[in-house]
Design a protein around this motif. Sequence first.
Motif: not given
Length: 231
Positions: A175-185
């Motif tokens: 499953i690919d999460l369509p977020f940048t690391q900043d958004e996941l943070a």
Amino acid sequence: MTLPEEEGRAWYRLTAAEQAALREAGYTQEWRPGEVIIRQGAPPGGMCVILSGWVKISVTNERGDNAPIAARGPGEIIGELGAISGRPRNSTIHAIGTVHALVIPQERLRTVLARQPRIAQELLSVAAIRLTQSDLLRLEAGGPAFPQRLAATLLELAHQCAPHTLNPIPDTTPIDLPFTQDELAAFARVSRSTLVRGLDELRSLGILETARRRVRIVSLARLRDLATGRT
């Protein structure tokens, strides 16, 4: 902790006749990556059905803090609350990549709902499911332990981003999460450096893979075990 996937995505729960009624009432529109589809505080407008692409939904509080709260993909309906209630938009929605959507203007939507009351029932179900998802993300992001807290947040996002055809989601399905690391943070309510350390640990456990602008969950079972404290 996470929602079951039996509900599927709203568009695919509608009958062919109900889909046709919405298509007849609306028109298609395209947004490029990063473009705003709906802006928080704007006057109410129409409802959108995402036909292809992904969007990020975020909210801004009175202090100006902004945080993402959800991702939506093909088959999802967005903007339905403002269109029905007539109240200002309560979130901002950006296109993550190129997005194609069916847009149903507010007055035309109300006409369709009067003729097709089951669509209104589906929209109510959508609102209830999303309220639960939002509450779960807030609960998991506020937990005391890390990376268990990160695993719980990623697990909830995985259920939002999983392909709608997978019911239930096989544990080995990437499953690919369509977020940048900043958004996941921002989802996890941690700094980017803390997120990177957490992702490194989950990667070492064989739970996920990371690449430039991509986080892929490769073992939903291990992620679930970590999120629930079973490992």
